[in-house]
Design a protein around this motif. Sequence first.
Motif, PDB file in Angstrom:
ATOM      1  N   ALA A  38      21.631  27.906  10.749  1.00  0.00           N
ATOM      2  CA  ALA A  38      21.789  26.850   9.742  1.00  0.00           C
ATOM      3  C   ALA A  38      23.201  26.275   9.799  1.00  0.00           C
ATOM      4  CB  ALA A  38      21.482  27.399   8.348  1.00  0.00           C
ATOM      5  N   ILE A  39      24.195  27.151   9.997  1.00  0.00           N
ATOM      6  CA  ILE A  39      25.586  26.685  10.078  1.00  0.00           C
ATOM      7  C   ILE A  39      25.758  25.793  11.299  1.00  0.00           C
ATOM      8  CG2 ILE A  39      27.976  27.424  10.479  1.00  0.00           C
ATOM      9  CD1 ILE A  39      27.257  29.969   8.801  1.00  0.00           C
ATOM     10  N   GLU A  40      25.183  26.216  12.426  1.00  0.00           N
ATOM     11  CA  GLU A  40      25.303  25.436  13.657  1.00  0.00           C
ATOM     12  C   GLU A  40      24.651  24.062  13.501  1.00  0.00           C
ATOM     13  OE1 GLU A  40      24.873  26.617  18.325  1.00  0.00           O
ATOM     14  OE2 GLU A  40      25.736  27.913  16.801  1.00  0.00           O
ATOM     15  N   GLY A  46      23.252  25.620   5.723  1.00  0.00           N
ATOM     16  CA  GLY A  46      24.434  25.949   6.513  1.00  0.00           C
ATOM     17  C   GLY A  46      25.726  25.640   5.769  1.00  0.00           C
ATOM     18  N   LEU A  47      25.770  24.476   5.139  1.00  0.00           N
ATOM     19  CA  LEU A  47      26.981  24.087   4.403  1.00  0.00           C
ATOM     20  C   LEU A  47      27.231  25.040   3.243  1.00  0.00           C
ATOM     21  CD1 LEU A  47      26.573  20.190   4.392  1.00  0.00           C
ATOM     22  CD2 LEU A  47      28.108  21.589   5.798  1.00  0.00           C
ATOM     23  N   LYS A  48      26.139  25.493   2.603  1.00  0.00           N
ATOM     24  CA  LYS A  48      26.268  26.386   1.450  1.00  0.00           C
ATOM     25  C   LYS A  48      26.811  27.762   1.844  1.00  0.00           C
ATOM     26  CE  LYS A  48      22.464  25.186  -1.396  1.00  0.00           C
ATOM     27  NZ  LYS A  48      21.139  25.625  -1.789  1.00  0.00           N
ATOM     28  N   VAL A  49      26.393  28.267   3.024  1.00  0.00           N
ATOM     29  CA  VAL A  49      26.698  29.667   3.348  1.00  0.00           C
ATOM     30  C   VAL A  49      27.877  29.839   4.301  1.00  0.00           C
ATOM     31  CG1 VAL A  49      24.287  30.305   2.958  1.00  0.00           C
ATOM     32  CG2 VAL A  49      25.073  29.864   5.299  1.00  0.00           C
ATOM     33  N   LYS A  50      28.326  28.749   4.922  1.00  0.00           N
ATOM     34  CA  LYS A  50      29.353  28.829   5.980  1.00  0.00           C
ATOM     35  C   LYS A  50      30.580  29.668   5.570  1.00  0.00           C
ATOM     36  CE  LYS A  50      31.693  25.495   9.100  1.00  0.00           C
ATOM     37  NZ  LYS A  50      32.590  26.160   9.819  1.00  0.00           N
TER      38      LYS A  50
END
Length: 220
Positions: A38-40, A46-50
Amino acid sequence: MYIIFLGAPGAGKGTQAANVAQKLGLVHIASGDLFRQAIERGNELGLKVKAYVETGMLVADEIAIQVILEPMSAPDCQNGVILDGFPRNLKQAEALDRALALQNKAIDWVVYIKVSEEELAKRLSGRWICRNCQTPYPSQSSPPRVQNRCDLCGGELYQRPDDTAETVRKRLMVYFTETAPLVDYYARMGKLLEVAGEGSVAEVGRRITAALRGRERIAG
Ligand code: ADP
Ligand code: ZN
């Protein structure tokens, strides 16, 4: 068959979980891989957990629970799954038990891969990972045959941003405070299979197969 792989960062649970999933024909769900994907992709998740993933903190329970339970409801997961990286604390473990109980299902076994703290720190610092198949290469002890390429699939090797010394210390601390209590939680339920995590991938794999083979729920 629902099997959880439990162990500290660097214990080798990802590699072993993938092998067992393949052997038993079960889907392998790895929470860390889902977050890194998700980050990739740079999507909303991705934005939430980065920031959490890259500094070694746990992602919020509501998010982690949703990210795992959603793929588990897919048709190809109805015979069970191999969970890797989830649950990571008691709240997640209880949420998982409740979700399975609603479908008259339950965790069958928890494979706990035990490795000393000293060995964990050694394995994690300077580790490279295949971008494609996630195989880890501890830089000194087992370098790849071709520089920067995975021995198994030829994929590009990279270093996880959370494998820096400071973040490694943080992840180990989070593991010992938040996740280690799950060892007792599953032991009390009679579901814990403890396996020594020192030695080669093949050796540890044989110990896991032996531990699972001794169980009637696998033998059928
Ligand atoms: P490792 O076991 O080597 O630490 P993982 O790939 O399992 O690596 O996890 C990487 C990171 O992803 C964790 O440090 C954490 O930030 C996040 N993460 C993974 N699984 C969970 C989870 N169940 N709950 C909260 N955060 C998680
Ligand atoms: Zn590879």
